[in-house]
Motif scaffolding. Sequence first.
Motif: not given
Lengths: 80, 80
Positions: A30-46
């Motif tokens: 019921n989150f009817g106002n969602v327009n688009s979803v993008k997924v990103l992945k982040v690698y934090e490398i020390l």
Amino acid sequence: MIKLKITIGYKEGVEDPEGLAVKNSLKLLNFGNVNSVKVLKVYEILIEDTEDAKKEAEEMCDRLLVNPVIHDYRIEMERV
Amino acid sequence: MIKLKITIGYKEGVEDPEGLAVKNSLKLLNFGNVNSVKVLKVYEILIEDTEDAKKEAEEMCDRLLVNPVIHDYRIEMERV
């Protein structure tokens, strides 16, 4: 030490299956106002200090982290 | 429209299996100076204007995106 932050997402025009699945699930919840979803992945490398951290990060992307056919990526660096 | 940026990572002390796998793979590829790898996931969600976008984003996390036992998250918002 240097912190590499490598952010990977799908190229413009490539379907993002997880983003689509999340969008559909949000609609069902019921989150009817969602327009688009993008997924990103982040690698934090020390890594230990090195002369050319940018080049090393690019090599990591080329050899392991990124599929250049479908992914775009960007690299940020910070001395920590 | 409002762009929600929800960044999800493992809680301090919770093992990050993908980060560990990437670290080991980088070592095998002769990136000997890698110290640690953390993996984060980012959802960029575009929604129609709403009165309380922050609250809506929190609800999305609670009901779908986040496992509170193992994950920490933060929410950023931007009008686009």
